[in-house]
Design an enzyme around this catalytic site. Structure first.
Site, PDB file in Angstrom:
ATOM      1  N   ASP A   8     -35.974  26.577   1.213  1.00 33.73           N
ATOM      2  CA  ASP A   8     -36.996  27.560   1.580  1.00 33.73           C
ATOM      3  C   ASP A   8     -37.810  27.974   0.355  1.00 33.73           C
ATOM      4  O   ASP A   8     -39.029  28.135   0.431  1.00 33.73           O
ATOM      5  CB  ASP A   8     -36.324  28.781   2.219  1.00 33.73           C
ATOM      6  N   HIS A  67     -30.875  31.485   6.003  1.00 37.49           N
ATOM      7  CA  HIS A  67     -31.655  30.235   6.084  1.00 37.49           C
ATOM      8  C   HIS A  67     -31.912  29.987   7.573  1.00 37.49           C
ATOM      9  O   HIS A  67     -31.220  29.223   8.238  1.00 37.49           O
ATOM     10  CB  HIS A  67     -30.871  29.081   5.456  1.00 37.49           C
TER      11      HIS A  67
HETATM   12  C1  LMR Z   1     -34.161  22.525   7.244  1.00 32.74           C
HETATM   13  O1  LMR Z   1     -34.467  23.674   6.920  1.00 32.74           O
HETATM   14  O2  LMR Z   1     -34.960  21.586   7.247  1.00 32.74           O
HETATM   15  C2  LMR Z   1     -32.732  22.237   7.617  1.00 32.74           C
HETATM   16  O3  LMR Z   1     -31.993  23.419   7.593  1.00 32.74           O
HETATM   17  C3  LMR Z   1     -32.618  21.545   8.925  1.00 32.74           C
HETATM   18  C4  LMR Z   1     -33.052  22.396  10.087  1.00 32.74           C
HETATM   19  O4  LMR Z   1     -32.341  22.434  11.094  1.00 32.74           O
HETATM   20  O5  LMR Z   1     -34.122  23.015  10.028  1.00 32.74           O
END
Ligand code: LMR
Length: 331
Positions: free
Chosen positions: A163, A191
């Protein structure tokens, strides 16, 4: 010059796309240095073990001077797999599909992390550090660390670096400045689609982002939502979740942990909260961190304005909800 002792690095889900995109960089000297031998522990579920033989062949065929050994293990024998490892990158898990939130995976992936935590405690080296990538990574990290009470809490990280990297790229593109000019960029919370990429404290060319980018409606709106939704956007476009960028972020996390953070900068990872910034303790949450190369600390002094506070409260509320959903997996 005497050769330093090898570092043992375990990767679960080693034959998956993120694993495959990580292993060669770990073996090459790029992460731990050109003089540090690396022994890779490749871990997979039993049906996929054969694929590890092919990856082992390819690792041999790269003739990396830093690759000092390869250990292949199935996930039914996790203590063997984690024996004496110094770093663990936990990727192995079911990825989400289009239309799902990462938290939809919690009852599928959460249980994997109970035995993983126990095995790390039983077998890993005393200095082990663990980076959780498999989603929902914050809560999976909480589950694993709860089953390894003898492994100090400051050794556990969940990956919000993807991120941070996504946010840095967006800010660079909007401002027309190189990505390397973006610093002090924290990701708060989960996340997930509630995370908060903190543009208030971030800088471009050492100046506050809010003074370089005058379009504050974009910062509060599209910027935040683009970063929050980037994983879903990749899944929609690619038909599969991010792999190369996720691997890159996992390795960036490792490098940030073992490298002193430049003054005035931070790196993003989710760690066990200690009550800093009014975030309830006992959650694994994204915070602004700084490392001296061995130990890390939560950076004090980040300005939290009303907008940031409401964003942080929202993502922390989601973390509490996830924790409550897996109460039965927490000892
Ligand atoms: C991402 O952020 O790309 C990974 O965590 C995979 C997802 O499921 O988004």
């Amino acid at each position: 010059m005497t050769t330093p002792a090898p570092i043992r690095v375990a990767v679960t889900g080693a034959a998956g796309q993120i694993g495959y995109a990580s292993l060669f960089r770990l073996a090459s000297g790029q992460i731990f240095g050109a003089h540090r031998p690396v022994i890779l522990h490749l871990i997979e579920v039993p049906p996929v073990m054969a694929a590890l033989d092919g990856i082992h062949m390819e690792l041999d065929d790269c003739a990396f001077p830093t690759l000092a050994g390869v250990v292949k293990c199935d996930s039914d024998h996790l203590e063997e797999a984690f024996r004496d490892v110094n770093f663990v990158i936990l990727v192995g898990s079911i990825p989400r599909k289009q239309g799902m939130e990462r938290s939809d995976l919690i009852r599928i992936n959460g249980p994997i992390f109970t035995n993983t935590g126990k095995a790390i405690q039983a077998a890993a080296a005393k200095d082990v550090r663990v980076v959780v990538v498999g989603n929902p990574c914050n809560t999976n990290c909480l589950i694993a660390m709860s089953h390894a009470p003898d492994v100090p809490r400051d050794r556990w990280f969940a990956m919000t670096r993807l991120d941070q990297n996504r946010a840095a790229a967006q800010l660079a593109q909007k401002s027309g400045r190189p990505v390397a000019s973006v610093s002090n960029l924290a990701i708060w919370g989960n996340h997930s689609s509630t995370q908060y990429p903190d543009f208030v404290n971030a800088k471009i060319d050492e100046k506050p982002v809010t003074s370089v980018i005058s379009d504050h409606a974009w910062l509060k709106g599209d910027f935040v939502s683009t970063v929050q939704q980037r994983g879903a956007a990749v899944i929609k476009a690619r038909g599969a979740s991010s792999a190369a960028s996720a691997a890159n972020a996992a390795l960036d996390t490792v490098k940030s942990i073992i490298t002193p953070t430049p003054a005035g900068d931070c790196f993003s990872a989710a760690v066990y909260s200690d009550g800093s910034y009014g975030i309830e303790s006992g959650l694994v949450t994204g915070l602004p961190l700084s490392s001296d190369g061995r130990n890390w600390r939560v950076l004090p002094g980040f300005q939290i304005d009303d907008f940031s506070r409401s964003q942080i409260d929202k993502t922390v509320a989601e973390l509490k909800q996830e924790r409550d959903t897996v109460r039965d997996l927490l000892p």
